[in-house]
Each structure stands twice: as C-alpha cells, then as structure tokens.
Design an enzyme around this catalytic site. Structure first.
Site, short mmCIF file in Angstrom:
data_model
loop_
_atom_site.label_atom_id
_atom_site.label_comp_id
_atom_site.label_asym_id
_atom_site.label_seq_id
_atom_site.Cartn_x
_atom_site.Cartn_y
_atom_site.Cartn_z
N ASN A 150 36.55 51.04 35.07
CA ASN A 150 37.91 51.48 34.75
C ASN A 150 37.82 52.87 34.58
O ASN A 150 36.71 53.31 34.82
CB ASN A 150 37.86 50.82 33.19
N GLY A 208 32.75 42.12 32.73
CA GLY A 208 32.57 41.65 34.22
C GLY A 208 31.73 42.22 35.21
O GLY A 208 30.56 42.47 34.79
N ASP A 258 31.50 45.13 36.16
CA ASP A 258 31.04 46.47 35.46
C ASP A 258 29.84 46.44 34.47
O ASP A 258 28.93 47.24 34.41
CB ASP A 258 32.30 47.28 34.68
N THR A 260 41.05 41.02 39.88
CA THR A 260 41.32 39.84 39.57
C THR A 260 40.66 39.11 38.22
O THR A 260 40.81 37.87 37.99
CB THR A 260 41.16 39.02 40.67
N GLY A 261 40.10 39.88 37.45
CA GLY A 261 39.33 39.43 36.17
C GLY A 261 39.82 39.87 35.02
O GLY A 261 41.28 39.70 34.87
P1 ADP Z 1 38.76 43.77 37.08
O1 ADP Z 1 38.77 44.67 35.49
O2 ADP Z 1 39.00 44.87 38.01
O3 ADP Z 1 39.56 42.77 37.03
P2 ADP Z 1 36.35 42.39 36.40
O4 ADP Z 1 34.99 42.65 36.64
O5 ADP Z 1 36.92 41.81 35.12
O6 ADP Z 1 37.23 43.38 37.28
O7 ADP Z 1 36.56 40.77 37.34
C1 ADP Z 1 36.71 40.94 38.94
C2 ADP Z 1 36.19 39.76 39.63
O8 ADP Z 1 34.92 39.83 39.52
C3 ADP Z 1 36.55 38.29 38.76
O9 ADP Z 1 36.82 37.47 39.87
C4 ADP Z 1 35.15 38.31 38.29
O10 ADP Z 1 35.22 36.66 38.26
C5 ADP Z 1 34.36 38.49 39.16
N1 ADP Z 1 32.89 39.03 38.87
C6 ADP Z 1 32.56 38.72 37.33
N2 ADP Z 1 31.03 39.07 37.57
C7 ADP Z 1 30.63 39.29 38.88
C8 ADP Z 1 29.51 39.47 39.56
N3 ADP Z 1 28.37 39.70 38.72
N4 ADP Z 1 29.39 39.36 40.80
C9 ADP Z 1 30.45 39.26 41.51
N5 ADP Z 1 31.65 39.05 41.07
C10 ADP Z 1 31.94 39.09 39.69
#
Ligand code: ADP
Length: 184
Positions: free
Chosen positions: A30, A38, A40, A128-129
């Site tokens: 962010n 997620g 991050d 997409t999260g």
């Molecule tokens: P954003 O805030 O950009 O939407 P998020 O981290 O919330 O980012 O989610 C982005 C995508 O990454 C989602 O589809 C989530 O399911 C996926 N995700 C979460 N943790 C991991 C991980 N450790 N490795 C790969 N993908 C992940």
C-alpha cells in the site's frame, strides 16, 4: 503451466509468493509502505525487519509510493534477493482509472526490475485481495501488460505468476490461453 514468449519463460503456478526463488518477488503493497495484510504481511513476516527498515528510508526520501508506481528493497531473509513493492488500485466500481493504474503497477514493476538487471521476477495477483479488483478483469490486465512488455523489451528471462488458490490459478491459466491464441 509454462511456455516461452520472445525468449521469456512464463510460469503460472499455485503457491506462496514468499517461497519463490526468483531474483525478485513483487509485493502488493500500500502507499504507506509500512506493511499490511495479505501478501504484504506475509512478505514482511518471512523477510524480517530489514525490508521494513528500507521501506521507511524510501518513505523518508519520497513519502511513500503512489498507486501504480513501484519501489525496490532487498529481500531480507527471503530466498529472493529483491522485493519490488508496487501499489495496485483499490477497486471503486471500475470508472476511477482502476484498469490503467493496475496496468501501471505491472509495467512499472517490470521496468524497475529491468533497470536493476533482474532476470527473474514473481508476481502475486495484485489488487484482487483487500483491494477487491474483480479477478477476471485483473487477470486480463496482468496478462496483457506482461505480454506487451515482453514483446516490446524481450526481457526478463522468467516471469512467474504465483496464485494463492486453485480458482485464481484457473482464471490466470485460462486468461493466458485466450491471449496466446489471439496473439499467434
Ligand atoms: P491487494 O491489497 O493488492 O488486494 P492482497 O495481498 O490483499 O493485495 O491480495 C492479493 C492476492 O494475493 C489475493 O488474491 C490473495 O489471495 C493473494 N495472496 C495472499 N497471500 C499470498 C501469498 N503468501 N502468496 C501469494 N498470494 C497471496
């Protein structure tokens, strides 16, 4: 799924972005660069405090990272040597420049990797999260942007898409198949 375009190997797999052994992994960060949930959260947890310390230095210098832009830190304790932190758009219905900003996030991450001479890079599904970008549309933008980049610049050696669950994996695979068919 694995194939080559213009000399770049594209890999689409299900997995955890923090476990990838590419030279760089991309963080769905962010604008504050101070961490979040997620991807991050997982990157900072696994990579250790070094990454946050470098993010704070970047913040002190340029005040965070605008949506669609990208910055780079070391990978701390991760297998990857670098983390490229990019900020995808928050989905606000689709008419608030979301598509262009998501394209920028992928493009600017690839550009920054290129400037650093990075040869392999892994992307999560940006926005997409928590940011709620609809995944079918997001996958189309991700795939099209990567295709355009690879066709124009003929680098890097490998681009990996790392999807967290089976449904997301299938959507990205299908999107690649459709785009490859219409590009050949
Ligand atoms: P954003 O805030 O950009 O939407 P998020 O981290 O919330 O980012 O989610 C982005 C995508 O990454 C989602 O589809 C989530 O399911 C996926 N995700 C979460 N943790 C991991 C991980 N450790 N490795 C790969 N993908 C992940």
């Amino acid at each position: 799924m694995e194939f080559t375009i213009n000399g770049t190997c594209i890999v689409v797999l299900q997995g955890d972005i923090t476990k990838q052994d590419t030279e760089a992994i991309v963080n769905a960060a962010n604008s504050s660069l101070l961490g979040g949930g997620g991807v991050d959260g997982a990157i900072h947890r696994t990579g250790g405090p070094q990454i946050l310390a470098e993010c704070k230095q970047i913040r002190a210098k340029q005040g965070g990272c605008p949506t669609g832009e990208a910055v780079i830190t070391s990978g701390g304790n991760l297998a990857a040597k670098y983390v490229i932190h990019t900020v995808g758009p928050v989905w606000r219905g689709g008419s608030n420049d979301e598509a262009r900003l998501l394209r920028n996030a992928y493009w600017n991450s690839l550009n920054l990797a290129n400037e650093k001479g990075i040869r392999s890079i892994a992307f999560p599904s940006i926005s997409t999260g928590a940011y709620r970008f609809p995944i079918v549309e997001a996958a189309q933008i991700a795939v099209k942007t990567v295709l355009d980049f690879v066709v124009e610049k003929r680098i890097p050696e490998e681009i990996r898409f790392v999807l967290f669950n089976d449904r997301d994996l299938r959507i990205y695979q299908k999107t690649w198949e459709q785009n490859l068919r219409s590009n050949i």
